[in-house]
Write an enzyme that holds these catalytic residues in place. Structure first.
Site, mmCIF file in Angstrom:
data_model
loop_
_atom_site.group_PDB
_atom_site.id
_atom_site.type_symbol
_atom_site.label_atom_id
_atom_site.label_comp_id
_atom_site.label_asym_id
_atom_site.label_seq_id
_atom_site.Cartn_x
_atom_site.Cartn_y
_atom_site.Cartn_z
ATOM 1 N N ASP A 89 -7.384 -1.758 17.686
ATOM 2 C CA ASP A 89 -6.257 -1.407 17.118
ATOM 3 C C ASP A 89 -5.682 -0.278 17.256
ATOM 4 O OD1 ASP A 89 -3.889 -1.556 15.184
ATOM 5 O OD2 ASP A 89 -5.137 -1.911 13.389
ATOM 6 N N GLU B 19 -4.140 -4.659 19.380
ATOM 7 C CA GLU B 19 -3.162 -4.743 18.317
ATOM 8 C C GLU B 19 -2.344 -3.508 18.149
ATOM 9 O OE1 GLU B 19 -5.246 -5.253 14.816
ATOM 10 O OE2 GLU B 19 -3.978 -4.574 13.384
ATOM 11 N N TYR C 161 -7.559 7.842 12.591
ATOM 12 C CA TYR C 161 -7.650 6.603 11.743
ATOM 13 C C TYR C 161 -8.389 5.404 12.175
ATOM 14 C CZ TYR C 161 -5.695 3.960 15.709
ATOM 15 O OH TYR C 161 -5.497 3.248 16.744
ATOM 16 N N TRP D 137 2.926 5.487 13.019
ATOM 17 C CA TRP D 137 1.763 5.065 12.388
ATOM 18 C C TRP D 137 1.681 3.831 12.107
ATOM 19 C CZ3 TRP D 137 -2.871 5.313 10.596
ATOM 20 C CH2 TRP D 137 -3.274 4.690 9.246
ATOM 21 N N HIS E 134 -2.310 0.695 16.388
ATOM 22 C CA HIS E 134 -1.717 1.107 15.167
ATOM 23 C C HIS E 134 -0.461 1.900 15.406
ATOM 24 C CE1 HIS E 134 -2.691 1.257 10.860
ATOM 25 N NE2 HIS E 134 -3.858 0.757 11.236
ATOM 26 N N HIS F 84 -14.802 -4.641 10.916
ATOM 27 C CA HIS F 84 -14.239 -3.258 11.395
ATOM 28 C C HIS F 84 -15.475 -2.371 11.515
ATOM 29 C CE1 HIS F 84 -9.972 -3.086 9.800
ATOM 30 N NE2 HIS F 84 -10.162 -4.144 10.148
ATOM 31 N N ASP G 74 -6.455 -3.266 1.662
ATOM 32 C CA ASP G 74 -5.384 -3.437 0.690
ATOM 33 C C ASP G 74 -4.832 -4.794 0.312
ATOM 34 O OD1 ASP G 74 -4.909 -2.571 3.508
ATOM 35 O OD2 ASP G 74 -2.715 -2.595 3.020
ATOM 36 N N ARG H 169 0.389 -11.418 13.333
ATOM 37 C CA ARG H 169 -0.402 -10.791 12.302
ATOM 38 C C ARG H 169 0.221 -10.850 10.963
ATOM 39 N NH1 ARG H 169 -4.750 -8.913 12.350
ATOM 40 N NH2 ARG H 169 -4.262 -6.633 11.277
ATOM 41 N N GLU I 280 1.582 -7.141 11.317
ATOM 42 C CA GLU I 280 0.950 -6.527 10.069
ATOM 43 C C GLU I 280 1.962 -6.105 9.090
ATOM 44 O OE1 GLU I 280 -2.684 -4.508 10.952
ATOM 45 O OE2 GLU I 280 -1.607 -2.671 10.066
ATOM 46 N N ASN J 86 0.674 -1.186 0.047
ATOM 47 C CA ASN J 86 -0.043 0.002 0.045
ATOM 48 C C ASN J 86 1.014 1.362 0.132
ATOM 49 O OD1 ASN J 86 -2.271 1.488 -0.010
ATOM 50 N ND2 ASN J 86 -2.982 0.829 2.233
ATOM 51 N N HIS K 175 -3.681 -10.216 8.970
ATOM 52 C CA HIS K 175 -3.937 -9.003 8.460
ATOM 53 C C HIS K 175 -4.810 -9.275 7.246
ATOM 54 C CE1 HIS K 175 -2.542 -4.812 6.922
ATOM 55 N NE2 HIS K 175 -3.561 -4.616 7.401
ATOM 56 N N ARG L 280 -13.698 -5.550 15.423
ATOM 57 C CA ARG L 280 -12.768 -4.637 15.974
ATOM 58 C C ARG L 280 -13.690 -3.570 16.123
ATOM 59 N NH1 ARG L 280 -7.878 -2.069 12.409
ATOM 60 N NH2 ARG L 280 -9.337 -0.368 12.185
ATOM 61 N N GLU M 188 -8.703 -11.138 9.817
ATOM 62 C CA GLU M 188 -9.372 -9.929 9.788
ATOM 63 C C GLU M 188 -10.173 -10.094 8.179
ATOM 64 O OE1 GLU M 188 -6.283 -6.773 9.309
ATOM 65 O OE2 GLU M 188 -8.093 -5.266 9.826
#
Ligand code: EZ4
Ligand code: CO
Length: 401
Positions: free
Chosen positions: A209, A235, A159, A401, A211, A122, A315, A282, A261, A37, A311, A147, A338
């Site tokens: 998550d 996560e 996010y 991130w 992140h 999600h 994407d 993940r 991930e 991605n 994951h 999630r 997921e």
């Protein structure tokens, strides 16, 4: 069964994908996902300019040997671009092997260890109330695991939060900038999960998550404050380049942790797994070297009672989703998968045999992966530059991130 041709297909049916199609002289072809991605064309070039010329004429049945040839032969090992390219070749070769032996890939991986694989969806909202409604819609659709993410008060474009239920993290054009404040984020998460438990009872699996956005001690505090609400997992609580960080988190909380991930090799997982610093790994077929490498990661994890949780955001193309489901169905230490449904355009470009029912998925019994690509339709959705957003603190400092 020699490889006679290789082609990289980049397309953007709602979002960008990079797909490798390998053909054999017998007329059998296989597909592999190579999507990274926001850095898609780097992998397309790696495959086109450096990998495909090496594959022509090789025996497509020798999956492990070709994997080692591309990994050891590169001299510069690992990294997301190299490992996504190797993954695409590996998954395409498993697809070819399944088709040529007339068997779904999961049968080649040892057969089904379960009837179907539990997935999580999600849910998100601008407020706790909206997030509860969003989780409710997943429960109505049969999900047993969800999630939940919520807008941080005062932070536009948090996010993981979307309007409607389809979350797409990348945006076309140049990288958008968002704001972040851990001080504002930390107080909102425990009440969100307190309300979710009160609303949905103790059986629904709830996930969250972070992140990679907290420091280890902040993550420890969050994990501890969530213990009464017994999450399925928390996560990416902190960036994992420094795997020792997780010792600190583990000293303070029994909330289960999921990481990986963004990992691309077993070496990224090793300390976290061997010291039992995490509960779920993940890594995915596309970003961690394909099915062959993912199986090795899972075998290492099995020794330490760490389970898999691949994951599966948008994407990860339908080709990767199919590969993941064959892996999930077969691997003994599966935890959860997921699942974010793709756009209708993406589903049309990639006709597939995997199915969702009652909160679980199954890869189907078609030979190979059970996923195809409509190349003519894909060509009507050309690649468009897109990036994940970046996050800055309120004083302008770049945040993790
Ligand atoms: O941000 O896939 O758990 N899922 C995630 C995803 C990631 C994107 C990055 O490309 O964290 O939404
Ligand atoms: Co994540």
């Amino acid at each position: 069964m020699r490889i006679s041709d290789g082609k990289v297909i980049t397309c953007s049916p709602g979002r960008n994908f990079v797909i490798l199609k390998l053909e054999t002289e017998d007329g059998v072809y296989g597909l592999g996902d190579a999507t990274v991605n926001g850095r898609e064309l780097a992998v397309a070039s790696y495959l086109n300019d450096h990998v495909i010329p090496l594959l022509i004429g090789r025996d497509a049945r020798r999956i492990e040997d070709i994997w080692q040839f591309l990994y050891k032969g590169a001299y510069w090992r690992r990294g997301p671009v190299t490992m996504a390219a190797i993954a695409a070749v590996d998954v395409a070769l498993w697809d070819i092997k399944g088709k040529s032996l007339d068997a779904p890939v999961y049968q080649l991986l040892g057969g089904a260890s379960r009837d179907a694989v539990m997935v999580y969806g999600h849910a998100s909202g601008e407020t706790i109330d909206e997030t509860i409604e969003s989780v409710g819609r997943y429960v109505e659709r049969g999900y047993r695991a969800v999630r939940a993410q919520c807008t941080v008060p005062g932070m536009a474009n948090t996010y993981g939060v979307t309007h409607g239920d389809a979350y797409e993290p990348a945006e076309r054009g140049l990288a958008p900038e968002t704001q972040w404040s851990s001080e504002r984020y930390l107080p909102i998460v425990p009440p969100l999960f307190e309300r979710l438990r009160a609303e949905f009872g103790s059986e629904l699996h709830l996930l969250h998550d972070v992140h990679h956005r907290l420091t280890p001690i902040e993550a420890a505090r969050l994990g501890r404050s969530l213990e009464p609400h017994h999450l399925f997992w928390l996560e990416d609580p902190t960036p994992a380049e420094n795997q020792e960080s997780f010792r600190l988190i583990r000293q303070h909380t029994t909330t289960p942790l999921a990481v990986g991930e963004v990992f691309n090799s077993i070496h990224d997982c090793r300390q976290l797994v061997q010291e039992q610093l995490i509960d779920y790994i993940r890594t995915t077929a596309v970003h961690a070297g394909g099915l062959s490498h993912l199986r090795k990661i899972a075998s290492l994890a099995e020794l330490y009672q760490v389970r898999t949780g691949c994951h599966g955001a948008t994407d990860l193309s339908p080709v990767c989703m199919a590969a993941a489901l064959h892996f999930d169905l077969s691997v003994h230490n599966f935890g959860i998968q997921e699942y974010m449904p793709h756009t209708a355009e993406t589903d049309r470009v990639f006709p597939h045999r995997y199915t969702f029912a009652a909160g679980s998925m199954h890869p189907g019994d078609a030979p190979g992966l059970g996923v195809d690509i409509d190349e003519a339709l894909a060509a009507t959705f050309p690649y468009q530059r897109a990036y994940l957003p970046i996050a800055r603190r309120q004083d302008g400092t770049m945040h993790d991130w």
